[in-house]
Design a protein around this motif. Sequence first.
Motif: not given
Length: 329
Positions: A18-19, A25-29, A38-40
Motif C-alpha cells: 500500500g501507499e 519505508v521511504l521515511r524510515n518511520h 527491501e521490496r520498497v
Amino acid sequence: MLPGSVTLTEVAAAAGVGESTASRVLRNHGSFSQATRERVLAAAAQLGYVPNRIAGTLASAGSNLIGILIPSLTNIVFSDVLRGANAVIDAEGFQAVVGVTNYDPRREEALVASMLSWRPAAMMVAGLEHSERTRALLAASGSRVCELLDIDGPGLDLVVGFSNEGAGRAAARHLLARGYKRFGYLGRDFGRDTRAGKRYRGFVETLREAGLTLADEEIVPVSSSIEAGRVGTDRMLERTPGVEAIYYANDDMAIGGYFHCLANGLSVPSQLALFGHNGLDVGRFAPQVMSTIRTPRVGIGETGMRLVLAGASAQTVDLGFELVEGETA
C-alpha cells in the motif's frame, strides 16, 4: 522533454504494498518488515524515485529552483560556468542551488538525489558520464537536464559544450606542426576527470596517426594544481630527460611546468615546449603567453541556462574552442 516524475503510488504498486506502507519505508518511520523494506527500496531504485520535499506546499514552491552541480570550487573553469549561468538566472528570477561533486560519481549521485527531492525546474551537471543511478534519477525526474562542457557522447536532454577529443587532436596537430617528436602527457586520474581522458585519447590517437607514441606520461593522484604540475614535470624529466614537449590536462598544471622550467633554467620552448588547456588568464599574462586551447566557459553557462529557461527541445550545442598558439610551444 523528459518523462514525468515517478510517484509514490507507482513505487508502492511495483513493490506490491500500500501507499502508506511505501511511505513509512521511504521515511524510515513506523512499522514494517525487513522483507517489505527491501521490496520498497528495490522498487524505488529501479524506478528512479526520489521523495518530494515540497509535498503538501504550494505546487509552484520549487519551480524557481535550478540545481547546478560542478566538480570543483577551486578550479576557475567551473566558476566561469557558474558566472555565465548566474547572469541569466538573475535576470529571469530563478534561484540557483549549487553542489560540488569533487569529481566523485558517488557524491554526484547523492547530490542529484538530494536536489531532485526539491523538484527543481532544471538540473545542470558537468560532463556526460554519470553513474547508472544518476542517469536514471535525472531521466525520471521530470526536470529539464543540461549537461555542460562536453559533447563527445549521447546526452540526456540538453548538451552544451565543445569536443574534448577534438581539443586533444588540435593540440597534437599544433605540436606536430612545430616539429616535436618526443612527447609527454601530464594529468590526473581519468576515472574522475573523464573530459581530460577524452582530450588524452584525441591527443594520443593523433600522434599514432603520425607514427608516434608518448615517450612518457605522469598521472598524478591528487587534484589538478600548479603544484601538481610542477612536481609532475620534475618527475617526468627525471625519468625521461629527452622529452621535447609536454601536453598538460589543463593550464594550472602547465603553469606549474612553466615554474619548473624557470626554477631550473630550462629555456621554453627551445629546451621544453609546454601546451595547456582552458585558456586561463594566468597563462595569458605569464612572461611567455601559454600555448593552449581557450574554451568558452562563460558562454557555456549562459547558453545552457538560456536553453533551459526557454524550454528548448533536446539538442546538442557545440560552442567550439580556440587554439592559442602562444609562446610556450
